[in-house]
Design a protein around this motif. Structure first.
Motif, short mmCIF file in Angstrom:
data_model
loop_
_atom_site.label_atom_id
_atom_site.label_comp_id
_atom_site.label_asym_id
_atom_site.label_seq_id
_atom_site.Cartn_x
_atom_site.Cartn_y
_atom_site.Cartn_z
N HIS A 1 -22.55 -57.15 25.68
CA HIS A 1 -22.80 -57.61 27.05
C HIS A 1 -21.61 -57.29 27.95
CE1 HIS A 1 -24.12 -61.20 29.80
NE2 HIS A 1 -24.53 -60.05 30.27
N SER B 1 -20.62 -65.62 26.03
CA SER B 1 -21.75 -64.71 25.84
C SER B 1 -21.72 -64.22 24.40
CB SER B 1 -21.68 -63.53 26.81
OG SER B 1 -22.78 -62.66 26.63
N ASN C 1 -28.47 -65.44 25.05
CA ASN C 1 -28.12 -64.18 24.38
C ASN C 1 -28.49 -62.97 25.23
OD1 ASN C 1 -27.30 -62.97 21.61
ND2 ASN C 1 -29.10 -61.81 22.23
N TRP C 2 -27.53 -62.02 25.28
CA TRP C 2 -27.79 -60.73 25.92
C TRP C 2 -27.10 -59.67 25.06
CZ3 TRP C 2 -26.40 -56.05 27.38
CH2 TRP C 2 -27.16 -55.38 28.35
N ASP D 1 -28.82 -64.34 31.79
CA ASP D 1 -28.91 -64.03 33.23
C ASP D 1 -27.57 -64.36 33.86
OD1 ASP D 1 -29.44 -63.87 35.95
OD2 ASP D 1 -31.47 -64.67 35.75
N GLU E 1 -22.44 -55.38 31.39
CA GLU E 1 -22.62 -56.12 32.64
C GLU E 1 -21.39 -56.89 33.12
OE1 GLU E 1 -27.37 -57.27 32.77
OE2 GLU E 1 -25.90 -58.86 32.50
N ASN F 1 -28.51 -64.58 19.16
CA ASN F 1 -29.77 -63.89 18.92
C ASN F 1 -30.61 -64.55 17.82
OD1 ASN F 1 -27.42 -62.64 17.45
ND2 ASN F 1 -29.05 -61.61 16.33
N LYS G 1 -32.13 -59.46 21.87
CA LYS G 1 -32.79 -60.17 22.96
C LYS G 1 -31.89 -60.25 24.19
CE LYS G 1 -35.42 -64.39 23.89
NZ LYS G 1 -36.73 -63.73 23.98
N GLN G 2 -32.49 -60.02 25.36
CA GLN G 2 -31.74 -60.05 26.61
C GLN G 2 -32.27 -61.18 27.50
OE1 GLN G 2 -31.75 -56.08 28.31
NE2 GLN G 2 -30.60 -55.23 26.59
N LEU H 1 -27.33 -55.30 23.76
CA LEU H 1 -27.95 -54.00 23.99
C LEU H 1 -29.10 -53.74 23.03
CD1 LEU H 1 -24.91 -51.63 24.68
CD2 LEU H 1 -26.69 -52.32 26.28
#
Length: 412
Positions: free
Chosen positions: A323, A318, A290-291, A300, A327, A234, A296-297, A293
């Motif tokens: 994440h 990740s 970066n993903w 993919d 996901e 992030n 930054k998301q 909650l």
């Protein structure tokens, strides 16, 4: 907003008052008490001034690190001290009320005097976090630990039984100030002689230039047989700075941050995967941006795993462990092992292997340090290589992880 500020000021004044009361109970010299008051006032003024001068277009500097460290160093022990003094006051009020209503108040004072023992106890307990924070700043932040972890998979390809991975995360190069210690950590990485090296994001605090003094140092990470791979965290997007509307400068900084990975010999995976072949077998390294909650998301997962099947053995990089629950761990493509970082274990906690593992980070992240498993799928959260905000580490030490993949079921 004003009410919140006034409330915060009131709380801080109450903490300072209780701290002074504890010292006054034990120290009778007015000159020592005046010196304590002047030092406390000076620290408050310095911290307030530094916060007022903070420039969001520059971000964290050595001065802000020092200021935050000083704030925690004086505030946390005083909070401990104040909590004990507050408990004593509750009992003093209760005792005074009982005495008053029973008509037994001969000394003319509603509240009993403070007990010297309680002030001694409060100061003694406050000394524990004070000493710990001092240690964290002077020693803990560079007290690197190599943590080794075996992870078992019944469907691991035969050729990869015993395959080793060295992982680091959260370098935060803009915080470093000791080349000797960083070189020592690089030596530790090289001594592991792992098959592959994986870095799970946050190479800087915000700016690409933070890493420039350390490029040659990190280039010393030796070439691993099956490569060195990385992903973004992030902090690598420069989004914690005020760019004053200059989106071109922000984009150029992001481009330079991505270039840093190539400069130090890392293959940056941007929502993509690569196949690692050994003999007739292979595993897949999947890397997402970066993903998180609450962050930054840009990650993919669908794009990164395009063309892969459930049967492929996959290791996902990740940065943010949130994440995983959101996901990853129930994804139909079955990601066997996820490697993350991000939490730093909050750089503060208690770890006694086999007995106790606690940090305030656990109230924010379900997976915050070490290995976690759900239905045969694993995530390992690295405690971080560097440090950010607080310039130290207490109990949660900087980590170099060595994971060995093992064929079969774990024997309990």
């Amino acid at each position: 907003m004003i009410f919140r500020i006034l409330f915060l000021v009131a709380i801080l004044l109450l903490i300072e008052l209780y701290a002074f009361q504890a010292f006054r109970t034990l120290i009778k010299s007015k000159w020592i008490l005046m010196a304590y008051a002047m030092v406390s006032l000076g620290i408050i003024v310095f911290i307030g001034y530094q916060f007022s001068k903070f420039d969001r277009s520059i971000g964290q500097t050595k001065t802000t690190l020092f200021t935050l460290g000083l704030l925690l160093l004086v505030l946390i022990p005083k909070i401990v001290l104040s909590a004990i003094m507050l408990i004593e006051d509750i009992f003093r009020v209760g005792s005074g009320a009982i005495t008053f209503f029973m008509g037994d108040n001969d000394n003319g004072s509603f509240l009993p005097e403070r007990r010297r023992f309680i002030s001694q106890l409060a100061l003694g307990l406050a000394a524990i976090p004070f000493a710990s924070l001092i240690y964290g700043i002077t020693k803990g932040r560079y007290n690197y630990k190599v943590i080794k972890q075996n992870v078992f998979f019944p469907d691991l390809p035969d050729a990869f039984d015993g395959f080793t991975i060295t992982q680091i995360s959260d370098v935060h190069s803009g915080s470093f100030d000791n080349p000797e210690k960083i070189n020592y950590a690089i030596d530790l990485i090289n001594q592991q002689e792992s098959d592959i090296f994986l870095f799970t994001g946050d190479i800087v605090n915000s700016l690409a230039t933070e890493m420039h003094p350390w490029v040659s140092t990190f280039k010393r990470i030796k070439t691993h047989t099956f490569g060195k791979f990385s992903v973004l965290g992030n902090h690598d997007y420069g989004e914690y700075l005020d760019w004053k509307g200059n989106e071109t400068a922000k984009a150029e900084n992001f481009k330079d941050i991505k270039q840093l990975h190539d400069d130090i010999g890392f293959k940056l995976l941007l929502n993509e995967h690569t196949r690692i072949k050994k003999g007739n077998d292979e595993i897949i390294i999947v890397g997402v941006e970066n993903w998180g909650l609450k962050f930054k998301q840009a990650g993919d997962l669908k794009k990164a795993s395009e063309g892969l099947t459930k049967e492929d053995f996959k290791i996902l990089m990740s940065h943010d462990p949130s994440h995983w629950d959101a996901e990853v761990n129930k994804n139909e493509k079955h990601f066997h092992l996820t490697l993350s970082g991000h939490t730093h274990g909050l750089q503060f906690g208690i770890e006694i292997p086999g007995w106790l593992k606690w940090s305030p980070a656990q109230y924010v992240y379900k997976q915050w340090a070490g290995l976690y498993e759900t239905a045969g799928r694993y995530i390992y959260v690295n405690r971080g290589f560097g440090y950010h905000a607080y310039p130290g580490r207490v109990g949660i030490m900087p980590e170099i992880t060595v994971i060995q993949l093992k064929k079969g079921q774990k024997i309990v």
